[in-house]
Structures are given as structure tokens and as C-alpha cells.
Design a protein around this motif. Sequence first.
Motif, PDB file in Angstrom:
ATOM      1  N   ASN A  89       0.579  -1.071  -0.053  1.00  0.00           N
ATOM      2  CA  ASN A  89       0.110   0.141  -0.288  1.00  0.00           C
ATOM      3  C   ASN A  89       0.936   0.808   0.035  1.00  0.00           C
ATOM      4  N   SER A  90       1.924   0.775   0.847  1.00  0.00           N
ATOM      5  CA  SER A  90       2.511   2.699   0.633  1.00  0.00           C
ATOM      6  C   SER A  90       3.441   2.861  -0.396  1.00  0.00           C
ATOM      7  N   THR A  91       4.104   1.630  -1.613  1.00  0.00           N
ATOM      8  CA  THR A  91       4.471   1.697  -2.450  1.00  0.00           C
ATOM      9  C   THR A  91       3.919   1.834  -3.499  1.00  0.00           C
ATOM     10  N   ILE A  92       2.763   1.814  -3.791  1.00  0.00           N
ATOM     11  CA  ILE A  92       1.509   2.426  -3.574  1.00  0.00           C
ATOM     12  C   ILE A  92       1.130   3.476  -4.323  1.00  0.00           C
ATOM     13  N   ASP A  93       0.678   3.646  -3.177  1.00  0.00           N
ATOM     14  CA  ASP A  93       0.330   5.911  -2.692  1.00  0.00           C
ATOM     15  C   ASP A  93       1.928   6.300  -3.617  1.00  0.00           C
ATOM     16  N   ALA A  94       2.720   5.526  -2.868  1.00  0.00           N
ATOM     17  CA  ALA A  94       3.960   6.601  -3.535  1.00  0.00           C
ATOM     18  C   ALA A  94       3.739   6.855  -4.788  1.00  0.00           C
TER      19      ALA A  94
END
Length: 103
Positions: A89-94
Motif C-alpha cells: 500500500n505504501s508503494t502504491i501510494d508513493a
Amino acid sequence: MSEVIKQLDVSIMGREFRVACPENEEATLLQAVQLLDGRMNDIRNHGKVIGLEKIAIMAALNMTHEFLQTKVEGGIDIASFQRRIGNMNSTIDAVLNEQPELF
């Protein structure tokens, strides 16, 4: 490449603690603090256990028991999957934050 370690100040049952954690695991650590604080307050509020040390031991024992039952009965390590999903999720958000308007 070495991991960046952060020092975080957290509060558990009104007591302040400084803990170290990898920068990319800060959210998970804060979730753990919230869960532990809630469990310890529940034990204290039910009035069956007195003393911070005993409350902490009972909370740890209860949570460990739940963890072991989940791992044994489910056959999977849920905590590991939650960490992996959080990282995804963090990667997608970034990536999405770097994009101009998509729609």
C-alpha cells in the motif's frame, strides 16, 4: 544499504517510552502500541489484575496465545501478510502521488 532507524516516543498506560524502529515500520509499531495500550487498559479496568508489571505480563500472555492459535489453526502468519500488504500500500501510494491527474 542500511535501514534508517527512527526513535519514537510512545505512551502505554500513561507512561512514556522511547523505542527504535525501522522507518518503514513506524505505522506498524504505532498500531502495536495502540493494541497493547488498549489490552492493558482493558485488563486494568476489569479490576482483576493490579500492578503495571502484572498487567503487562497478562496482556503479553493473552496476545501471544491469540497469535499462536491464529498461526496454528490458520496455517499462515497473518502478521507477516499484514506487513507485506502495508508495504505494498505504501508503494502504491508513493507511485500514485508522483502521477499527475489520472482521471
